[in-house]
Write an enzyme that holds these catalytic residues in place. Structure first.
Site, PDB file in Angstrom:
ATOM      1  N   GLY A 224     -22.640 -59.814  34.267  1.00 44.65           N
ATOM      2  CA  GLY A 224     -23.540 -60.173  35.284  1.00 44.65           C
ATOM      3  C   GLY A 224     -23.416 -61.592  35.780  1.00 44.65           C
ATOM      4  N   SER A 225     -24.393 -61.811  36.479  1.00 43.77           N
ATOM      5  CA  SER A 225     -24.511 -63.499  37.052  1.00 43.77           C
ATOM      6  C   SER A 225     -24.407 -64.526  36.060  1.00 43.77           C
ATOM      7  CB  SER A 225     -25.532 -63.543  37.861  1.00 43.77           C
ATOM      8  OG  SER A 225     -26.842 -63.480  37.618  1.00 43.77           O
ATOM      9  N   ALA A 227     -26.434 -67.183  36.196  1.00 42.97           N
ATOM     10  CA  ALA A 227     -27.772 -67.588  36.023  1.00 42.97           C
ATOM     11  C   ALA A 227     -28.323 -66.621  34.809  1.00 42.97           C
ATOM     12  CB  ALA A 227     -28.495 -67.159  37.230  1.00 42.97           C
ATOM     13  N   GLY A 229     -26.689 -64.795  32.703  1.00 38.24           N
ATOM     14  CA  GLY A 229     -25.937 -64.987  31.461  1.00 38.24           C
ATOM     15  C   GLY A 229     -26.378 -66.063  30.729  1.00 38.24           C
ATOM     16  N   GLU A 246     -19.394 -61.921  30.349  1.00 36.95           N
ATOM     17  CA  GLU A 246     -18.637 -61.581  31.657  1.00 36.95           C
ATOM     18  C   GLU A 246     -19.155 -61.756  32.874  1.00 36.95           C
ATOM     19  OE1 GLU A 246     -15.362 -61.007  31.423  1.00 36.95           O
ATOM     20  OE2 GLU A 246     -15.194 -60.252  29.210  1.00 36.95           O
ATOM     21  N   CYS A 280     -15.900 -58.543  40.500  1.00 36.81           N
ATOM     22  CA  CYS A 280     -15.991 -59.819  39.998  1.00 36.81           C
ATOM     23  C   CYS A 280     -14.423 -60.486  40.128  1.00 36.81           C
ATOM     24  CB  CYS A 280     -16.062 -59.544  38.262  1.00 36.81           C
ATOM     25  SG  CYS A 280     -15.021 -58.416  37.726  1.00 36.81           S
TER      26      CYS A 280
HETATM   27  P1  NAD Z   1     -27.349 -59.918  37.192  1.00 33.15           P
HETATM   28  O1  NAD Z   1     -27.042 -60.875  36.360  1.00 33.15           O
HETATM   29  O2  NAD Z   1     -28.494 -59.918  38.356  1.00 33.15           O
HETATM   30  O3  NAD Z   1     -27.959 -58.442  36.643  1.00 33.15           O
HETATM   31  C1  NAD Z   1     -26.740 -57.970  35.724  1.00 33.15           C
HETATM   32  C2  NAD Z   1     -27.822 -57.040  34.556  1.00 33.15           C
HETATM   33  O4  NAD Z   1     -28.464 -58.149  33.720  1.00 33.15           O
HETATM   34  C3  NAD Z   1     -28.616 -56.269  35.316  1.00 33.15           C
HETATM   35  O5  NAD Z   1     -28.707 -54.943  34.451  1.00 33.15           O
HETATM   36  C4  NAD Z   1     -30.065 -56.976  35.333  1.00 33.15           C
HETATM   37  O6  NAD Z   1     -31.165 -55.893  35.083  1.00 33.15           O
HETATM   38  C5  NAD Z   1     -29.828 -57.585  33.655  1.00 33.15           C
HETATM   39  N1  NAD Z   1     -30.851 -58.875  33.504  1.00 33.15           N
HETATM   40  C6  NAD Z   1     -31.376 -59.501  34.355  1.00 33.15           C
HETATM   41  N2  NAD Z   1     -31.904 -60.480  33.981  1.00 33.15           N
HETATM   42  C7  NAD Z   1     -31.872 -60.424  32.503  1.00 33.15           C
HETATM   43  C8  NAD Z   1     -32.464 -61.210  31.441  1.00 33.15           C
HETATM   44  N3  NAD Z   1     -32.986 -62.091  31.559  1.00 33.15           N
HETATM   45  N4  NAD Z   1     -31.694 -60.642  30.235  1.00 33.15           N
HETATM   46  C9  NAD Z   1     -31.065 -59.574  29.910  1.00 33.15           C
HETATM   47  N5  NAD Z   1     -30.487 -58.960  31.283  1.00 33.15           N
HETATM   48  C10 NAD Z   1     -30.997 -59.264  32.302  1.00 33.15           C
HETATM   49  O7  NAD Z   1     -25.790 -59.572  38.125  1.00 33.15           O
HETATM   50  P2  NAD Z   1     -25.560 -58.354  39.282  1.00 33.15           P
HETATM   51  O8  NAD Z   1     -26.098 -58.919  40.590  1.00 33.15           O
HETATM   52  O9  NAD Z   1     -26.024 -56.986  38.692  1.00 33.15           O
HETATM   53  O10 NAD Z   1     -24.169 -58.323  39.274  1.00 33.15           O
HETATM   54  C11 NAD Z   1     -23.264 -59.148  39.924  1.00 33.15           C
HETATM   55  C12 NAD Z   1     -22.779 -60.268  39.243  1.00 33.15           C
HETATM   56  O11 NAD Z   1     -22.127 -59.635  38.041  1.00 33.15           O
HETATM   57  C13 NAD Z   1     -21.692 -61.133  40.021  1.00 33.15           C
HETATM   58  O12 NAD Z   1     -21.976 -62.609  39.590  1.00 33.15           O
HETATM   59  C14 NAD Z   1     -20.455 -60.684  39.473  1.00 33.15           C
HETATM   60  O13 NAD Z   1     -19.433 -61.708  39.582  1.00 33.15           O
HETATM   61  C15 NAD Z   1     -20.685 -60.355  37.990  1.00 33.15           C
HETATM   62  N6  NAD Z   1     -19.705 -59.325  37.427  1.00 33.15           N
HETATM   63  C16 NAD Z   1     -18.838 -59.896  36.414  1.00 33.15           C
HETATM   64  C17 NAD Z   1     -17.904 -58.921  35.862  1.00 33.15           C
HETATM   65  C18 NAD Z   1     -17.009 -59.475  34.786  1.00 33.15           C
HETATM   66  O14 NAD Z   1     -16.346 -58.515  34.216  1.00 33.15           O
HETATM   67  N7  NAD Z   1     -16.873 -60.916  34.641  1.00 33.15           N
HETATM   68  C19 NAD Z   1     -17.980 -57.616  36.283  1.00 33.15           C
HETATM   69  C20 NAD Z   1     -18.824 -57.158  37.199  1.00 33.15           C
HETATM   70  C21 NAD Z   1     -19.625 -58.048  37.943  1.00 33.15           C
END
Ligand code: NAD
Length: 531
Positions: A224-225, A227, A229, A246, A280
């Site tokens: 995920g993002s 922030a 992470g 990731e 990503c």
């Molecule tokens: P996001 O961080 O908003 O959400 C990702 C997941 O985390 C969701 O399921 C969300 O509900 C959960 N989440 C939110 N807050 C949380 C917390 N405090 N604790 C635990 N879980 C929480 O990301 P997104 O908008 O869904 O995805 C886009 C991001 O993901 C982009 O930055 C993209 O680059 C990244 N991404 C990275 C990869 C990689 O392999 N490096 C692959 C795909 C996407």
């Protein structure tokens, strides 16, 4: 009602909408944070039975998953398209294919990566040293929305093959398809006679994800993002739960003066327009050598202007679909507006498209982007090609390394030595030469980022071993029965230790000879002292 208006952290349901049309798809129940521990407990019980299965049995499980995905590929693509707004072609090439390849690869190579590994026993020749790969228990997977199927299955496949149960928290933005994706696992588990609780997908918002991190799982794989992470790390620090992160990227795509420009232009189109840039690994900054800049820009402009955008399930074929969420659409629009306000020039697109129909952003090319534009440092995650001009290799590398991210990079060059220099010096988890994104599909290669793009690896033997306790064991090679007595400490023990260390590690013949003589004297004194 918009797709996001009802999305709040305390809701008990997630309302799901189709980004390409804004039509409502349905509602999905949220797993409340206080329920997550119960889910993990069920997974843990199931894992007790699963952990002793043979590799052959685990291969059967993955084989059953593979069969199901292949048999239902069209239907699964339909779910992906409706939930995420991407094209059917991208769903097939970017989700079904990598999932199948990961299943095939893990079935073929997983056992080899997890067999006990004999290593040197160093200073203990009478012992046999082994690294054993023991399943961790329950792995929590937290997924984003950009690849609704792949983000769930990708990390689950090695985790399962290594003998773990998994609990997957899917993204709230693509919750609608999770019921169908759960059936993939259920059908496969039923077929091979394993409990369904071994793989459970849960839905919810950030609070449900946070509850999974603190639920007692043995490891968290968070995608995920940046922030979020950080929040995951904060939460996991309380229980010392290990995590793989990731995160996002701001990948460089470098076009050198010796590149094959036609090849570079088509790789660039893939780099930025696959999944409307919600990738990503997306190429976010095109760094082009001065002497080929005009030719490259001219070619990608023609290709981009020809792109057809619209509802992927509509009457006519389209090359690019919608943004998966209204929030992401806003991020992209804000970054483009900011760049234009500061002086960037729009060559193609530059604004929202098909506004009445759904959440679309037009395929866009920006040039002359000033250094202070936010789009040069913040992740765009949208269909925007930002093209920058550089004079040489040094400037290209400095620019490529100039953000806080470090996920991947692409270099287009026909000079093998130059390719090696870039591969060495770009700070990223991977680099592809003369193709976009192929490092992800070569599954022996580890996948992950450095710096702000996270840490830990998903693919390759590193990825599967990351799902294990990498346990160090020393077995007897020769049954040496004599006890190594440390206590009570004798009068010469300190001297004996010092001279042993000096004779083992002293450098140069003279020093070694003196240490060995001293050791002999001390040993003799010890024996005399003991008699
Ligand atoms: P996001 O961080 O908003 O959400 C990702 C997941 O985390 C969701 O399921 C969300 O509900 C959960 N989440 C939110 N807050 C949380 C917390 N405090 N604790 C635990 N879980 C929480 O990301 P997104 O908008 O869904 O995805 C886009 C991001 O993901 C982009 O930055 C993209 O680059 C990244 N991404 C990275 C990869 C990689 O392999 N490096 C692959 C795909 C996407």
């Amino acid at each position: 009602m918009t797709a996001e208006s009802k999305r709040t952290d305390s809701s008990l349901v997630i309302e799901c909408f189709e980004p390409a049309t804004r039509r409502k798809l349905g509602e999905v129940a949220v797993t409340r944070p206080e329920e997550v521990k119960q889910v993990v407990l069920k997974a843990r019980r199931a894992q007790q039975q699963f952990r002793s299965t043979s590799f052959a049995e685990r291969r059967e499980l993955l084989g059953a998953i593979l069969d199901h995905v292949l048999e239902h590929a069209d239907e699964l693509c339909d779910f992906i398209v409706r939930d995420a707004g991407k094209t059917r072609e991208n769903a097939m090439l970017g989700e079904i294919w990598p999932v199948c390849e990961k299943l095939r690869h893990t079935m073929q190579s997983g056992e080899e990566a997890l067999l006990p590994e004999t290593v040197s026993s160093g200073m203990f020749p009478h012992k046999r040293a082994e690294i054993r790969y023991i399943p961790l228990g329950v792995i929590g997977i937290i997924a984003p929305w950009n690849y609704p199927l792949q983000n769930l299955l990708g990390p689950a496949i090695p985790a399962l093959f290594a003998g773990n149960a998994v609990v997957i928290k899917a993204s709230e933005a693509v919750a609608w398809s999770t019921e169908r994706f759960q059936q993939i696992f259920d059908a496969a588990l039923d077929k091979v006679g394993l409990p369904r609780a071994l793989v459970q997908i849960i839905n919810g918002y950030g609070a449900t994800g946070a509850a999974l991190v603190s639920s007692g799982v043995d490891k968290v794989i968070f995608t995920g993002s940046m922030a979020n992470g950080r929040k995951v790390i904060e939460e996991s620090a309380k229980s010392l739960t290990p995590v793989i992160l990731e995160l996002g990227g701001k990948d460089a795509f470098i076009v050198c003066d010796d590149a094959n420009l036609e090849q570079a232009a088509h790789a660039a189109m893939a780099g930025v327009f696959i999944a409307a840039g919600q990738n990503c690994l997306a190429a976010e900054r095109f760094i082009v050598f001065d002497s080929v800049y005009d030719a490259f820009v001219g070619r990608v402009k023609v290709l981009t202007e020809a792109l057809r955008q619209g509802d992927p399930r509509g009457e006519s074929r389209v090359d690019i679909g919608a943004m998966a969420t209204p929030a992401q659409l806003r991020v992209v629009a804000d970054l483009v507006d900011d760049a234009v306000r500061r002086g960037a020039r729009v060559l193609v697109g530059g604004q929202r498209a098909l506004v009445e129909q759904g959440d679309y952003f037009a395929p866009t090319i920006l040039v002359d982007v000033p250094k202070d534009a936010r789009i040069l440092s913040e992740e765009t995650f949208g269909p925007v090609m930002v093209i920058l001009r550089v004079k040489d290799e040094e400037e290209a590398i400095a620019l490529a390394n100039g953000t806080e991210y470090g996920l991947s990079a692409t270099v287009m060059t026909t000079d093998a030595k130059r390719a090696e220099r870039f591969a060495e010096r770009i700070d990223s988890g991977g680099t592809s030469v003369n193709d976009f994104g192929f490092t992800y599909m070569a599954m022996d290669l580890p996948f992950g980022g450095v710096r702000g793009s996270g840490f830990g690896r998903l693919n390759g033997r590193e990825g599967i071993r990351a799902c294990c306790n990498q346990k160090a064991v020393l077995f007897d090679r020769l049954p040496v029965g004599a006890p190594s007595k440390l206590y009570p400490i004798g009068p010469f023990d300190y001297d004996l230790a010092r001279e042993t260390i000096r004779s083992l590690y002293g450098r140069g013949a003279v020093k070694k000879a003196s240490a060995v003589t001293q050791l002999a004297k001390t040993a003799w004194a010890t024996i005399r002292g003991n008699t």
